[in-house]
Design an enzyme around this catalytic site. Sequence first.
Site, PDB file in Angstrom:
ATOM      1  N   CYS A 199      -7.725 -10.912   0.925  1.00  0.00           N
ATOM      2  CA  CYS A 199      -7.798 -10.524   2.336  1.00  0.00           C
ATOM      3  C   CYS A 199      -7.949 -11.751   3.232  1.00  0.00           C
ATOM      4  CB  CYS A 199      -8.964  -9.560   2.571  1.00  0.00           C
ATOM      5  SG  CYS A 199      -9.050  -9.117   4.312  1.00  0.00           S
ATOM      6  N   CYS A 212     -15.121  -3.400  -0.233  1.00  0.00           N
ATOM      7  CA  CYS A 212     -13.731  -3.654   0.162  1.00  0.00           C
ATOM      8  C   CYS A 212     -13.161  -4.784  -0.686  1.00  0.00           C
ATOM      9  CB  CYS A 212     -13.670  -4.010   1.633  1.00  0.00           C
ATOM     10  SG  CYS A 212     -14.231  -5.687   1.959  1.00  0.00           S
ATOM     11  N   ARG A 220       0.849  -1.206   0.000  1.00  0.00           N
ATOM     12  CA  ARG A 220       0.000   0.000   0.000  1.00  0.00           C
ATOM     13  C   ARG A 220       0.877   1.247   0.000  1.00  0.00           C
ATOM     14  NH1 ARG A 220      -3.851  -0.103   4.968  1.00  0.00           N
ATOM     15  NH2 ARG A 220      -4.900  -1.758   3.818  1.00  0.00           N
ATOM     16  N   CYS A 249     -16.176  -8.650   5.878  1.00  0.00           N
ATOM     17  CA  CYS A 249     -16.140  -8.965   7.311  1.00  0.00           C
ATOM     18  C   CYS A 249     -16.423  -7.680   8.085  1.00  0.00           C
ATOM     19  CB  CYS A 249     -14.778  -9.565   7.699  1.00  0.00           C
ATOM     20  SG  CYS A 249     -13.510  -8.340   8.074  1.00  0.00           S
ATOM     21  N   LYS A 266      -3.720   1.082  14.942  1.00  0.00           N
ATOM     22  CA  LYS A 266      -3.671   2.048  13.836  1.00  0.00           C
ATOM     23  C   LYS A 266      -4.348   3.362  14.227  1.00  0.00           C
ATOM     24  CE  LYS A 266      -6.091  -0.916  11.288  1.00  0.00           C
ATOM     25  NZ  LYS A 266      -6.960  -1.559  10.276  1.00  0.00           N
ATOM     26  N   LYS A 280      -6.008   7.078  12.356  1.00  0.00           N
ATOM     27  CA  LYS A 280      -6.385   7.650  11.055  1.00  0.00           C
ATOM     28  C   LYS A 280      -6.856   9.095  11.166  1.00  0.00           C
ATOM     29  CE  LYS A 280      -7.525   3.155   9.165  1.00  0.00           C
ATOM     30  NZ  LYS A 280      -8.553   2.254   8.597  1.00  0.00           N
ATOM     31  N   ARG A 323      -1.830   6.643   9.789  1.00  0.00           N
ATOM     32  CA  ARG A 323      -1.909   6.145   8.393  1.00  0.00           C
ATOM     33  C   ARG A 323      -2.031   7.290   7.388  1.00  0.00           C
ATOM     34  NH1 ARG A 323      -4.009   0.841   8.258  1.00  0.00           N
ATOM     35  NH2 ARG A 323      -3.184  -0.316  10.019  1.00  0.00           N
ATOM     36  N   CYS A 373     -13.833  -1.989   6.213  1.00  0.00           N
ATOM     37  CA  CYS A 373     -12.924  -1.264   5.324  1.00  0.00           C
ATOM     38  C   CYS A 373     -13.638  -0.400   4.281  1.00  0.00           C
ATOM     39  CB  CYS A 373     -11.960  -2.237   4.657  1.00  0.00           C
ATOM     40  SG  CYS A 373     -10.935  -3.103   5.848  1.00  0.00           S
TER      41      CYS A 373
HETATM   42 FE1  SRM Z   1      -8.944  -2.092   6.210  1.00  0.00          FE
HETATM   43  C1  SRM Z   1      -7.546  -4.661   7.874  1.00  0.00           C
HETATM   44  C2  SRM Z   1      -8.083  -3.436   3.288  1.00  0.00           C
HETATM   45  C3  SRM Z   1      -9.692   0.818   4.696  1.00  0.00           C
HETATM   46  C4  SRM Z   1     -10.678  -1.115   8.994  1.00  0.00           C
HETATM   47  N1  SRM Z   1      -7.916  -3.742   5.695  1.00  0.00           N
HETATM   48  C5  SRM Z   1      -7.374  -4.647   6.539  1.00  0.00           C
HETATM   49  C6  SRM Z   1      -6.484  -5.626   5.791  1.00  0.00           C
HETATM   50  C7  SRM Z   1      -5.090  -5.084   5.791  1.00  0.00           C
HETATM   51  C8  SRM Z   1      -6.559  -7.069   6.248  1.00  0.00           C
HETATM   52  C9  SRM Z   1      -5.638  -7.533   7.349  1.00  0.00           C
HETATM   53  O1  SRM Z   1      -5.272  -6.798   8.257  1.00  0.00           O
HETATM   54  O2  SRM Z   1      -5.323  -8.730   7.293  1.00  0.00           O
HETATM   55  C10 SRM Z   1      -7.126  -5.531   4.377  1.00  0.00           C
HETATM   56  C11 SRM Z   1      -6.237  -5.868   3.193  1.00  0.00           C
HETATM   57  C12 SRM Z   1      -7.051  -6.576   2.152  1.00  0.00           C
HETATM   58  C13 SRM Z   1      -6.392  -6.712   0.854  1.00  0.00           C
HETATM   59  O3  SRM Z   1      -6.323  -7.841   0.344  1.00  0.00           O
HETATM   60  O4  SRM Z   1      -5.979  -5.722   0.279  1.00  0.00           O
HETATM   61  C14 SRM Z   1      -7.734  -4.145   4.420  1.00  0.00           C
HETATM   62  N2  SRM Z   1      -8.791  -1.399   4.360  1.00  0.00           N
HETATM   63  C15 SRM Z   1      -8.507  -2.145   3.259  1.00  0.00           C
HETATM   64  C16 SRM Z   1      -8.758  -1.372   1.987  1.00  0.00           C
HETATM   65  C17 SRM Z   1      -7.777  -1.719   0.868  1.00  0.00           C
HETATM   66  C18 SRM Z   1     -10.211  -1.595   1.547  1.00  0.00           C
HETATM   67  C19 SRM Z   1     -10.541  -1.154   0.157  1.00  0.00           C
HETATM   68  O5  SRM Z   1     -11.063  -2.012  -0.553  1.00  0.00           O
HETATM   69  O6  SRM Z   1     -10.321  -0.010  -0.210  1.00  0.00           O
HETATM   70  C20 SRM Z   1      -8.647   0.063   2.535  1.00  0.00           C
HETATM   71  C21 SRM Z   1      -7.235   0.574   2.505  1.00  0.00           C
HETATM   72  C22 SRM Z   1      -7.172   1.943   3.080  1.00  0.00           C
HETATM   73  C23 SRM Z   1      -5.846   2.618   2.951  1.00  0.00           C
HETATM   74  O7  SRM Z   1      -5.503   2.988   1.831  1.00  0.00           O
HETATM   75  O8  SRM Z   1      -5.193   2.845   3.968  1.00  0.00           O
HETATM   76  C24 SRM Z   1      -9.073  -0.151   3.973  1.00  0.00           C
HETATM   77  N3  SRM Z   1      -9.923  -0.405   6.776  1.00  0.00           N
HETATM   78  C25 SRM Z   1     -10.223   0.639   5.955  1.00  0.00           C
HETATM   79  C26 SRM Z   1     -11.188   1.486   6.572  1.00  0.00           C
HETATM   80  C27 SRM Z   1     -11.827   2.727   5.952  1.00  0.00           C
HETATM   81  C28 SRM Z   1     -11.096   3.979   6.314  1.00  0.00           C
HETATM   82  O9  SRM Z   1     -10.039   3.943   6.937  1.00  0.00           O
HETATM   83  O10 SRM Z   1     -11.587   5.037   5.959  1.00  0.00           O
HETATM   84  C29 SRM Z   1     -11.487   0.929   7.803  1.00  0.00           C
HETATM   85  C30 SRM Z   1     -12.555   1.420   8.806  1.00  0.00           C
HETATM   86  C31 SRM Z   1     -12.157   2.645   9.528  1.00  0.00           C
HETATM   87  C32 SRM Z   1     -11.411   2.288  10.769  1.00  0.00           C
HETATM   88  O11 SRM Z   1     -10.211   2.050  10.692  1.00  0.00           O
HETATM   89  O12 SRM Z   1     -12.050   2.205  11.817  1.00  0.00           O
HETATM   90  C33 SRM Z   1     -10.677  -0.258   7.920  1.00  0.00           C
HETATM   91  N4  SRM Z   1      -9.054  -2.747   8.136  1.00  0.00           N
HETATM   92  C34 SRM Z   1      -9.875  -2.250   9.097  1.00  0.00           C
HETATM   93  C35 SRM Z   1      -9.784  -3.096  10.269  1.00  0.00           C
HETATM   94  C36 SRM Z   1     -10.556  -2.911  11.587  1.00  0.00           C
HETATM   95  C37 SRM Z   1      -9.866  -2.031  12.522  1.00  0.00           C
HETATM   96  C38 SRM Z   1     -10.545  -1.960  13.853  1.00  0.00           C
HETATM   97  O13 SRM Z   1     -10.694  -0.884  14.383  1.00  0.00           O
HETATM   98  O14 SRM Z   1     -10.925  -3.008  14.403  1.00  0.00           O
HETATM   99  C39 SRM Z   1      -8.884  -4.130   9.940  1.00  0.00           C
HETATM  100  C40 SRM Z   1      -8.457  -5.292  10.833  1.00  0.00           C
HETATM  101  C41 SRM Z   1      -7.425  -4.927  11.815  1.00  0.00           C
HETATM  102  O15 SRM Z   1      -6.870  -3.836  11.834  1.00  0.00           O
HETATM  103  O16 SRM Z   1      -7.147  -5.804  12.643  1.00  0.00           O
HETATM  104  C42 SRM Z   1      -8.449  -3.880   8.594  1.00  0.00           C
HETATM  105 FE1  SF4 Z   2     -10.788  -7.673   4.495  1.00  0.00          FE
HETATM  106 FE2  SF4 Z   2     -12.760  -7.323   6.182  1.00  0.00          FE
HETATM  107 FE3  SF4 Z   2     -11.350  -5.239   5.351  1.00  0.00          FE
HETATM  108 FE4  SF4 Z   2     -12.972  -6.397   3.706  1.00  0.00          FE
HETATM  109  S1  SF4 Z   2     -13.587  -5.382   5.597  1.00  0.00           S
HETATM  110  S2  SF4 Z   2     -10.840  -5.834   3.244  1.00  0.00           S
HETATM  111  S3  SF4 Z   2     -12.869  -8.512   4.291  1.00  0.00           S
HETATM  112  S4  SF4 Z   2     -10.581  -6.881   6.575  1.00  0.00           S
END
Ligand code: SRM
Ligand code: SF4
Length: 571
Positions: A442, A436, A81, A481, A215, A217, A150, A485
Site C-alpha cells: 500500500c 489492513c 481487486r 494509516c 468512491k 459504498k 464499489r 481500511c
Molecule cells: Fe481501502 C485506499 C486497501 C477497505 C478506506 N484501500 C486503499 C488503497 C487502494 C490504497 C490507495 O488508494 O493507494 C489500499 C490498497 C492496499 C493494497 O496494497 O492492497 C486499500 N481498502 C483496502 C483493503 C484491501 C483493506 C484490507 O486489508 O482488506 C479493503 C478492500 C475493500 C474492497 O474489497 O473493496 C479496503 N478502505 C476499505 C474500507 C472498509 C470498508 O469499505 O468497509 C475503508 C473505510 C470505509 C470508507 O470507505 O470510508 C477504506 N481506502 C480507504 C480510503 C479512505 C477513503 C476516505 O474516505 O478518505 C482510501 C484512500 C483514498 O481513497 O484516497 C483507501
Molecule cells: Fe493502506 Fe491506509 Fe488502507 Fe491500510 S488503511 S490499506 S495503510 S490506505
Amino acid sequence: MVKTILTAPEGPPSDVEEIKIKSDYLRGTLKEVMLDRLSAGIPDDDNRLMKHHGSYLQDDRDLRNERQKQKLEPAYQFMLRVRLPGGVATSEQWLVMDELADKYANGTLKLTTRMTFQLHGILKWNMKSTIQGINAALMDTIAACGDVNRNVMCAANPYQSEHHAEVYEWSKQLSDYLLPRTRAYYEVWLDEEKVAGTPDAEVEPMYGPTYLPRKFKIGIAVPPTNDIDVFSQDLGFIAIIEDNKLVGFNVAIGGGMGMSHGDKATYPQLAKVIGFVTPDKIQDLAEKVITIQRDYGNRSVRKNARFKYTVDRLGLENVKEELENRLGWSLEEAKPFTFDHNGDRYGWEKGVGGKWNLTLFIQGGRVADYDDYKLKTGLREIAKIHTGAFHLTGNQNVIIANVSSQKKKKINELVEKYGLTDGKHYSAIRRSSIACVALPTCGLAMAEAERYLPTLLDKIEEIIDESGLQDKEINIRMTGCPNGCARPALGEIAFIGKAVGKYNMYLGAAHDGSRLSKMYRENIGEEEILSELRDLLPRYAKERLDGEHFGDYVVRAGIIKATTDGTNFHD
Ligand code: SRM
Ligand code: SF4
C-alpha cells in the site's frame, strides 16, 4: 416553509476531475500504455483511471530504497481487486483465483474487508491475462475501485439468517445496476472493438462523464449481526424481518471511516437511519442517493468529497427531502432493529435446508502457504470437492457454505489434515481482529498492519491470559494509516499508523458497530501499547458489569469520552 436550496461547494475541480473528464469515459491511454514494455509502470493519469477498472499501480516498498540506490525504477506491480457482490464465490471461482495468484501474482490471496479477493504483485505484462482469467470465471473487476459504487456487501453468514439468499440477491442486483455503463473495460482488457457514435447522455446515464466526486459504498446487514458494519457505509440497508419474511430495509446514509491525521475537517462518521423502504424500491433509492452525491459532492477537495461530508454539510433532513423529491415518493418510518455484534461466528453451524456452514479464521485475510501451515493448499483441496459456495466475510474470513451432511465429514478431514482453523483455539481477541494490507504494497501506509498485528497479538494475549479474558470478544483493528481500511474507528481497541512502529490508539467503539471510538493515546510504540493494555485489560476483567463489552466499559468507567457523532470524533 422556505425550501432549502442545495449547492455543491465552490472551487476549482480537483486534478482527478480533470483526468476523468478528459478520459473518454475511463479509457484514457490505458490500452496503449499497458502494451509499452519500456517501463513496468504507467503514467499517473492512467493509474487514476485504472482504479475504475479495479486495479492500480503499486511498488514493493520493501525494495524501494535498494532499487533507488541501484538507480532502478521502483519495483512496479499491480494490485487487482475482484467485484464480488455479497462476497459469494463458487468453488470453481475459488480455484481460478487460487491459480491466478500463483501464475501471475505473488502466490497469495487477500480476502478484503469488503468481502472480495485482491491479488498483489502482478506485473504489467500479466495484467490482461489475469483479468481475462477472472472474467472467464464469470467474475470481473469493474468498479472495484474508483469514483463509483464499489463492491456491495451483504451479511455473510447463511446460518444466521434464512434470508441470506434473498439479501444476497439484492446485493447482486444493486451491484450490477449501479455499474458504470462505459465499454472501456471491455475494450482495454477483453479486446472488444470500440463502437463509435453513442451519444454522451447514453454512455453513462446515471454517473455522467465525471462519475462521482469520490468512491461510494453500499452494504446490507441482517440484524442481529452487523458483520458488514452497516453504519460505516455511504448507504446502508438494514434488513427488517417480520413473521419470518423480509419486509424491507431501513435506510441509513452518510457513513465512512477515512480521515487524515491532524485535519479536523476530516473524520469518520456513522450513517444515520432516515426511514424504511420495501425491497422493490431499493434500486431506485440507491440510484437517487447516488445522483445527489453526484450533483452536490465536493469535486474540488477530494479529502472532503465523500458522501458523509455532503450529508453533514447539507443537513440530513435536507438530503432526505431532496431524495424524496427525486424519488417522487416518501420513505416510511424506520422500523425497530437490534444489532448485537459486528464480528464473525466461527466453526460449524447448521443453516437453512439442513445444510452446514463452516466459518474459518483467516488471520489478516491473507490466504498463503506458510512453512508450517498450508492454508492455501488446504482451501484449494476443499474447493476441489466442495459443491456449495465460499462466502468471504467483511471481517476477512471465509465460510465454506452450504455443505451437505455427507460432505461435512470429508471437509472436516481436510480441515484436520491441513490444520485449518475455526480459530477456536485462539483467544477471542485474535478471532476478533482485522488488519489492513499496509506495507509493503500500500502506497499510503505509514506503518505496518497486516504483517505486525499477529505478533502484537502474541504479546497482548499474555495480558489477556493473565486477566482471564481468553473468551472475551474484543474487536481489535489495525491500519497502517488513517484511511481506515479495517474500519478502525469501529474497533473497541484500534491502532492507526502514524509512522514506522508508531500508532495512535483509539478506544470506546461499540461492539455492535453503533458508536465510534476516540483517540486515547497519540503516537505510541509497542512498549507503550502493551503498558496501556496492562492497565486497561485487568481493570476491565475486574470491574465490568455482567455482559458488558470492553468498548462500553471504557466509556462507563470514564477512561474515554463517548463519541456521539463523527463531528465530535476529534474532541
Ligand atoms: Fe481501502 C485506499 C486497501 C477497505 C478506506 N484501500 C486503499 C488503497 C487502494 C490504497 C490507495 O488508494 O493507494 C489500499 C490498497 C492496499 C493494497 O496494497 O492492497 C486499500 N481498502 C483496502 C483493503 C484491501 C483493506 C484490507 O486489508 O482488506 C479493503 C478492500 C475493500 C474492497 O474489497 O473493496 C479496503 N478502505 C476499505 C474500507 C472498509 C470498508 O469499505 O468497509 C475503508 C473505510 C470505509 C470508507 O470507505 O470510508 C477504506 N481506502 C480507504 C480510503 C479512505 C477513503 C476516505 O474516505 O478518505 C482510501 C484512500 C483514498 O481513497 O484516497 C483507501
Ligand atoms: Fe493502506 Fe491506509 Fe488502507 Fe491500510 S488503511 S490499506 S495503510 S490506505
